[in-house]
Design a protein around this motif. Structure first.
Motif, mmCIF file in Angstrom:
data_model
loop_
_atom_site.group_PDB
_atom_site.id
_atom_site.type_symbol
_atom_site.label_atom_id
_atom_site.label_comp_id
_atom_site.label_asym_id
_atom_site.label_seq_id
_atom_site.Cartn_x
_atom_site.Cartn_y
_atom_site.Cartn_z
ATOM 1 N N UNK A 353 -2.365 66.511 58.068
ATOM 2 C CA UNK A 353 -1.192 67.035 58.765
ATOM 3 C C UNK A 353 -0.723 68.320 58.110
ATOM 4 N N UNK A 354 -0.774 68.370 56.777
ATOM 5 C CA UNK A 354 -0.444 69.615 56.095
ATOM 6 C C UNK A 354 -1.380 70.740 56.536
ATOM 7 N N UNK A 355 -2.657 70.416 56.691
ATOM 8 C CA UNK A 355 -3.600 71.431 57.157
ATOM 9 C C UNK A 355 -3.222 71.913 58.549
ATOM 10 N N UNK A 356 -2.973 70.988 59.451
ATOM 11 C CA UNK A 356 -2.629 71.365 60.819
ATOM 12 C C UNK A 356 -1.351 72.193 60.858
ATOM 13 N N UNK A 357 -0.365 71.818 60.049
ATOM 14 C CA UNK A 357 0.905 72.550 60.042
ATOM 15 C C UNK A 357 0.750 73.948 59.456
ATOM 16 N N UNK A 358 -0.341 74.179 58.741
ATOM 17 C CA UNK A 358 -0.628 75.515 58.215
ATOM 18 C C UNK A 358 -1.482 76.336 59.167
ATOM 19 N N UNK A 359 -1.713 75.839 60.375
ATOM 20 C CA UNK A 359 -2.480 76.595 61.352
ATOM 21 C C UNK A 359 -3.965 76.343 61.328
ATOM 22 N N UNK A 360 -4.420 75.453 60.467
ATOM 23 C CA UNK A 360 -5.852 75.153 60.373
ATOM 24 C C UNK A 360 -6.332 74.471 61.645
ATOM 25 N N UNK A 361 -7.519 74.844 62.133
ATOM 26 C CA UNK A 361 -8.118 74.125 63.259
ATOM 27 C C UNK A 361 -9.529 73.645 62.967
ATOM 28 N N UNK A 362 -10.048 73.907 61.747
ATOM 29 C CA UNK A 362 -11.382 73.427 61.374
ATOM 30 C C UNK A 362 -11.364 73.000 59.917
ATOM 31 N N UNK A 363 -11.944 71.828 59.646
ATOM 32 C CA UNK A 363 -12.070 71.306 58.295
ATOM 33 C C UNK A 363 -13.549 71.083 58.018
ATOM 34 N N UNK A 364 -14.041 71.753 56.992
ATOM 35 C CA UNK A 364 -15.438 71.555 56.597
ATOM 36 C C UNK A 364 -15.505 70.515 55.490
ATOM 37 N N UNK A 365 -16.210 69.409 55.751
ATOM 38 C CA UNK A 365 -16.416 68.365 54.749
ATOM 39 C C UNK A 365 -17.626 68.781 53.918
ATOM 40 N N UNK A 366 -17.351 69.178 52.697
ATOM 41 C CA UNK A 366 -18.322 69.834 51.822
ATOM 42 C C UNK A 366 -19.389 68.865 51.300
ATOM 43 N N UNK A 367 -20.594 69.422 51.074
ATOM 44 C CA UNK A 367 -21.761 68.596 50.802
ATOM 45 C C UNK A 367 -21.867 67.979 49.432
ATOM 46 N N UNK A 368 -20.942 68.262 48.517
ATOM 47 C CA UNK A 368 -20.984 67.604 47.214
ATOM 48 C C UNK A 368 -20.071 66.405 47.120
ATOM 49 N N UNK A 369 -19.494 66.007 48.276
ATOM 50 C CA UNK A 369 -18.565 64.890 48.283
ATOM 51 C C UNK A 369 -19.140 63.661 48.948
ATOM 52 N N UNK A 370 -18.425 63.156 49.960
ATOM 53 C CA UNK A 370 -18.819 61.929 50.645
ATOM 54 C C UNK A 370 -18.693 62.145 52.149
#
Length: 823
Positions: A353-370
C-alpha cells in the motif's frame, strides 16, 4: 471432500550433535529441546527461547554465524488417520532447505530446495495411531560446499556458495543484507486425507477476445487412489456467475474445462482503470455428484504484451496492457525480512500500500529472494500493482548439472503454475545480472567452458513458460538486450541496469543516456535516525562508528556516499548534517534519473528503482527502511511517480520545460517561470503555455531572457503550474551563494495525537526537511523535502507525537543553507 489438518502446534527444535558443532555454538544447547514455531526458522525459535541475541542489533549478526553452520531437527506428531479416507499425505509447502523427513523412524525422502513443495504418502504409517514426525535439517553450507567441490568453482559476486543450492540467495548476505543462513519448516505443513481422487495441479489460462468476452481455460492434473483409477469423475469450473463442466473418463489423469464469460470487465494497472477480480472455482466430483476436492482463486481479465520492436533508437521494451502502452513506474522488491516467516499478510499489505500511495504501478520481485507468499500477489491484484517476477537466479554462475537441473525444473514448473492465476503478474524474467556477468564481468574466461546457467535462461525457462503460461511474456534476464547481437546491458536494447553512476560517477551522469527501460538504478542513504538508535547501542553515533560500518554492507559504501556528497556539498560538520545530506543526496539522485528518463517517454518506457524496502536496519538504497520508516526518498518517489510531473530538462544545449502526463486526460497549463536571485528577487520571468495529451510528454521552450543566468552562483530557476514546482540550479550547492536560512516555526496540536508544523520562510530555504522520527520514534510526517521562497509557507502533518513544541520541531528541521536565523 478432502480434509486438510495443519501441523502448526506441538513442534520442538533441537541441535543435532551427530557431527562436530560449529565454533560459537553455546554448550548449553547440547541435549536441549526448545519450543518451535511452524512455519518458522531456527533463528526465530532460538530468539524466542532466549538462546540467541537479536542478530539485527549492534554486531550480533557475527555472533549468530554458527547457527547457519549447525544441523537441526524439528519434531512433532502426526494425527491418527481417519478410517473414512483411503489416502493420507504429509504435505510441506516449504522446507528450508536440506532435510530428511522421517515418520515413525522411516525415511520418507530428502529435500534440497526451499522454493518448492513436497508430498509424502503416509497412509500406512498413520493407521495405528499418532506417529512421531522428524524433519532433520543439514546445514545449507554443508550441501552447497559439497556440490561446489563436486562441480567446480563458478564465478559469484559474493564469497558465499548460494549458487550451489536452491535457497533464498540473500540469506547468505548481500550488499544490503546480513548473512543469516536459515533452516526450518518455513511454509505450512499439513496432513491431507482424501479418497478416490484429488486435484494435483490446476492451471487456469485467462484470455480476452476482441469482442470483449473472456475465457478461462482450466487444465487439471489428477491424483487417484487405487480404487479410484477406474471411476468416472466430473470437473466443474466456475468464473463469477458462469460455470461449465466436463466428464473425466475412468483412468484419465488430466482434463480441461473452459468457462466463457461475455462482456468481462478488464483488470488494469493502477492509474489506468479499475481492478475487477472474478472468483474462479474448480470442483472435482465423483459420478454421484459428491465433491472430492476443490480449488479457488481470483482471476482478472486483461491482455499483456511486451513490445520489443525495432525503431530508430534501437529496440523497445514496453509493457502493453489491454492494448495501452505503459510507462512503468516501478520498484525492486527484496524479501521484507531475512526471516521471511515473519512477513505476514498485514505486513505485505502495509508495504505494498505504501508503494501504491507513492505512485508505483510495477513491483519487480528480485531473483535473489523468494517466490513470495500468495498474499503478496493477491494484494498486488487488488491494488493494481503489476508484478515482474524473476526466476530465482542472481549475480552468479549457476551449474546446469544434476542435481541442480532437475530441482530447478521442478521449482520453475511449480511456481509458474502457482502464480499464473494472478492478473497482476505481467512478466517472467529469467535471472538478475547473470547474462551481463558472463559477457562483461570476465566470467567467460573464468568458466573455461563450464556450464553457467545459459541453458536455463535461454532454454529451459522459456520452454516452461511457453508450455504452461503462454499468455505472459518471458524475458531472459535483466539486464538483457534481447540477443547476443548486443551486449546484455546495452541501453538502446531491452532492459538496462545503471550502476556506474552510484559506484563511480556523479548522478548527473544519468542525463547522458536514454535507456529503453531502466530495470535497476539507485543511490544509498542511511535509515532514519530512530532506526539507527534502536539498532545500535554505541554513542555517539558517527558515520564511521563500528556499528554503522557493520550495518553498511556495500563495498566501500560510506566512501561512495562521501564522494557523492563532495561533488555537491562542503564537508558536513557533524553526524546529523551528514545524515541529512546523504538522505537528501539519495532523493536528488533518483530525481535526476527519473525526471530525465520519464521526459523521454516513449523512448524510455519505465524506471524500476532499486529498491523499495529493506530486510533489516541498514544503510541501503531503500525508500522504506528496515524499521518501516519512510526515508526522504519515499516522498520524492511520490512526486516523481505522480501522474503529472513538471521538470526542467536540457535539450540540445538549451533548457526546456517538460510536462510529463501519465493520466488519460489532457493536461494543459500555463507555467510561471522565474529566474530568481539568492536574495529572493525576481531577475526575469515568463508565462509559458504547454499542452500534454493523455499519456504523453510535452516539451516547451523557455525564453533566453529567463534561462541566461547573470551569475550562476547566485541565481536559480523556479517553474510553477497547477500546484507543481520545478527548481533548477546551475551549479553545485557548495558553489552557490546561499543566504543564511531564515524562517519561523509554528506548531499546532490537532487533538488526535499529532500536530501541524508550519514553517514560513523569510528568505530562500533550500530542501527543507522535517525528520519526524527525531520528534518521537513513532512520529511520522506526511511529506518530504520542500524548497521555500521568501514569504512562502509549508505545513507538515505529524502523527504519533505526544508533546508537540516549536522548540522540538526546530531541532528536527534541516535545510541545505544551514541552521536558521531565529526570527
Amino acid at each position: 471432500m478432502k480434509v486438510r489438518t495443519p501441523l502448526s502446534q506441538g513442534w520442538t527444535l533441537r541441535l543435532n550433535t551427530d557431527r562436530d558443532t560449529p565454533e560459537g555454538t553455546p554448550p548449553r544447547l547440547a541435549g536441549t529441546t526448545v519450543p518451535a514455531q511452524v512455519p518458522g526458522c531456527v533463528h526465530t525459535d532460538l530468539m524466542a527461547a532466549g538462546l540467541l541475541a537479536d542478530p539485527y542489533l549492534d554486531r550480533n549478526e557475527s555472533k549468530a554465524a554458527w547457527v547457519g553452520r549447525a544441523d537441526w531437527t524439528y519434531a512433532s506428531e502426526l494425527p491418527r488417520r481417519e478410517g473414512a479416507f483411503e489416502r493420507a499425505d504429509l504435505v510441506f509447502e516449504g522446507l528450508d532447505t536440506v532435510a530428511a523427513v522421517r515418520v515413525a523412524g522411516r525415511l520418507l525422502g530428502r529435500t534440497r530446495n526451499m522454493h518448492r513443495s513436497y508430498r509424502f504418502d503416509v497412509t500406512d504409517l498413520l493407521a495405528d495411531g499418532p506417529a512421531p514426525l522428524e524433519v532433520a535439517f543439514t546445514s545449507a553450507y554443508t550441501e552447497a560446499e559439497a556440490l561446489r567441490e563436486a562441480l567446480g568453482q563458478r564465478p559469484n559476486s559474493y564469497s558465499e556458495p548460494f549458487n550451489y543450492l536452491r535457497k533464498m540467495a540473500c540469506s547468505f548476505g548481500w550488499d544490503w543484507g546480513p548473512t543469516l543462513v536459515t533452516a526450518g519448516v518455513w511454509r505450512e505443513a499439513r496432513v491431507e486425507q482424501w479418497s478416490t481422487a484429488r486435484l494435483a495441479e490446476v492451471r487456469p489460462q485467462v484470455t480476452v477476445a476482441g469482442d470483449g468476452s473472456g475465457t478461462v481455460e482450466v487444465t487439471v492434473d489428477l491424483d487417484r487412489t487405487t480404487t479410484g483409477q477406474d471411476r468416472p469423475l466430473r470437473l466443474v469450473a466456475g468464473v463469477g456467475d458462469t460455470s461449465s463442466e466436463v466428464t473425466v473418463a475412468p483412468g484419465a489423469m488430466t482434463a480441461t474445462v473452459s468457462v466463457h464469460t461475455p462482456d468481462v470487465a478488464l483488470w488494469w494497472p493502477r492509474g489506468y482503470g479499475e481492478q475487477p477480480l472474478y472468483a474462479c472455482t474448480v470442483v472435482l466430483e465423483d459420478a454421484g455428484g459428491h465433491a472430492l476436492d476443490a480449488w479457488e482463486r481470483r482471476v482478472g481479465f486483461r491482455t499483456i504484451e511486451l513490445d520489443t520492436s525495432q525503431d530508430e533508437h534501437g529496440s523497445a521494451f514496453t509493457l502493453v496492457v489491454n492494448g495501452t502502452p505503459v510507462f512503468a513506474r516501478g520498484v525492486n522488491w527484496i524479501p521484507d525480512d531475512v526471516f521471511p516467516t515473519r512477513v505476514t499478510a498485514d505486513r505485505y499489505r502495509a508495504r505494498l500500500t505504501q508503494a501504491a500511495e507513492a505512485g508505483v504501478d510495477l513491483v519487480r520481485v528480485w531473483g535473489g529472494g523468494i517466490y513470495e507468499d500468495r498474499a503478496f500477489y493477491d494484494i498486488c491484484d487488488e491494488l493494481g500493482l503489476m508484478v515482474w517476477q524473476d526466476f530465482l537466479f542472481a549475480c552468479a554462475a549457476y551449474p546446469e548439472e544434476q542435481p541442480l537441473r532437475s530441482e530447478i525444473e521442478a521449482e520453475a514448473r511449480e511456481n509458474v503454475v502457482r502464480l499464473m492465476p494472478h492478473p497482476s503478474l505481467v512478466l517472467w524474467n529469467g535471472n538478475n545480472e547473470n547474462l551481463w556477468g558472463f559477457a562483461d564481468w570476465e566470467w567467460e574466461q573464468a568458466l573455461g567452458g563450464e556450464s553457467w546457467g545459459e541453458g536455463y535462461y535461454l532454454g529451459l525457462l522459456p520452454r516452461i513458460v511457453a508450455q504452461t503460461d503462454p499468455t505472459r511474456p518471458y524475458w531472459a534476464g535483466s539486464p538483457w538486450s534481447g540477443s547476443w547481437d548486443h551486449t546484455p546491458n546495452d541501453p538502446d536494447h531491452g532492459t538496462a541496469h545503471s550502476w556506474e553512476v552510484w559506484n563511480r560517477r556523479d548522478y548527473s551522469d544519468y542525463l547522458t543516456t536514454v535507456p529503453r527501460f531502466v530495470a535497476e538504478f539507485g543511490w544509498q542513504a542511511p535509515p532514519a535516525c530512530a532506526t539507527l538508535e534502536r539498532a545500535l547501542s554505541e554513542r555517539p553515533l558517527t558515520a564511521q562508528s563500528p556499528g554503522m560500518l557493520h550495518h553498511q554492507k556495500a563495498e566501500d559504501g560510506n566512501g561512495k556516499l562521501n564522494r557523492g556528497l563532495a561533488r555537491h556539498f562542503a564537508p558536513p560538520a557533524d553526524f546529523d548534517t551528514w545524515h541529512y545530506l546523504t538522505q537528501l543526496n539519495q532523493a536528488r539522485a533518483v530525481a535526476a534519473g527519473v525526471e530525465h528518463w520519464r521526459s523521454h517517454w516513449p523512448r524510455c518506457a519505465g524506471t524500476v528503482l532499486w529498491q523499495l524496502n529493506d530486510c533489516w536496519p541498514v544503510t541501503s538504497w531503500a525508500a522504506i527502511d528496515g524499521d518501516a520508516r519512510l526515508k526522504p526518498l519515499y516522498f520524492e518517489m511520490r512526486r516523481l511517480y505522480a501522474d503529472r510531473l513538471l521538470t526542467v530538462q536540457e535539450r540540445d544545449g538549451a533548457l526546456v520545460l517538460a510536462g510529463c502526463n501519465q493520466s488519460a486526460a489532457a493536461w494543459g497549463a500555463t507555467v510561471t517561470v522565474r529566474r530568481m536571485g539568492a536574495d529572493g528577487t525576481v531577475r526575469a520571468g515568463a508565462e509559458v503555455p504547454f499542452e500534454a495529451a493523455g499519456r504523453s510528454v510535452a516539451l516547451a521552450a523557455l525564453p533566453r531572457s529567463v534561462t541566461e543566468f547573470g551569475d550562476v552562483r547566485g541565481e536559480f530557476l523556479v517553474a510553477d503550474a497547477d500546484g507543481l514546482r520545478a527548481v533548477h540550479f546551475g551549479c553545485p550547492d557548495r558553489e552557490f551563494a546561499y543566504p543564511a536560512a531564515s524562517y519561523e516555526v509554528r506548531v499546532r496540536e490537532d487533538g488526535e495525537g499529532g500536530a501541524a508544523v508550519t514553517v514560513t520562510a523569510s528568505g530562500l530555504v533550500r530542501d527543507l526537511l522535517l525528520q519526524a522520527d527525531r520528534l518521537a520514534p513513532d512520529a511520522r510526517a506526511d511529506r518530504g523535502r520542500v524548497t521555500l521562497l521568501p514569504g512562502e509557507s509549508c505545513t507538515w502533518r505529524v502523527t504519533g507525537w505526544a508533546r508537540p513544541t516549536a522548540h522540538a520541531a526546530e531541532a528536527a528541521l534541516f535545510c541545505v543553507n544551514g541552521a536558521p536565523v531565529r526570527e
